[in-house]
Design an enzyme around this catalytic site. Sequence first.
Site: not given
Length: 297
Positions: A55, A80
């Site tokens: 992100y 993640k």
Amino acid sequence: MPSINQTARTFTLNTGALMPAIGLGTWRSPPDAVAKAVSAALRAGYRHIDTAFAYGNEKAVGEGLRVSGVPREDIWLTTKLDNKWHRRAAEALDKSLANLGVEYVDLYLMHWPCSTNPDTGKHEDGWDFCDTWREMIKLLDTGKVKNIGVSNVGITNMEKLLNHPDCKVTPAVNQIELHPCNPSPKLVAYNTSKGIHSTGYSCLGSVDSPLSGHATVSQIAEAHGKTAQQVLLAWGLQKGWSVIPKSVTPERVEANFQLDGWELSAAEMQALDDIKERFKVCKDGWLPIKVFFGDDE
């Protein structure tokens, strides 16, 4: 009607850990806005924040954590492993921890079951996501990760993973796209049968979603005096999975957390289940290999 305290609700993972049922998602949240959103969420009562290396906003998420004033130990933090880092899971984790400014994460997910070459973006020959999982298991002994799991893993790939000889630890969570237009009942049932908790991302249908204006959703929202987003979140929670709605607008962040004291009736749940339209926000065409095989409905 009994008082339903969804904001205090937790789900017990197969590790025994208690994960808050409602979290703030940060996908597509720009760094200049996400710090304020994270801080606003934590001040509004959220105790679950979800981000990812991919992100590009982990540093801003970390800033929001610190500005909020909420003690780190009171927050469930998920990030993640990016596709390009599958061969370097330990290094990737250290980079995420440095970005976030924390010593550990509560949940570390394999973002996609696809390892890509960091230079070419092509699929890594000779390296499988099962190999990645073996390396992620090792992270549990470092104290830098409390729980590990996967994301975007369907039944076909989950079967492959769970039956692999190196799979000594069952994923605690499978984070997947879940909303009335992508309910994936077979996959959710499969996860449950294996003791794997399902977390729903894009639970509001994501940006410009037709769900927020869907007649069925709107009618139910009006009947309860709630927003369409609140109805969609209640549907997911009553289905038994955690939800991570994304917003960077403080008012919407707070509204998405106002789910206590009411619930959807069985008839309303069925009406949402009966929505026929189908769409996926996250597809696999951008990846060098397929990861979705249409077997999860």
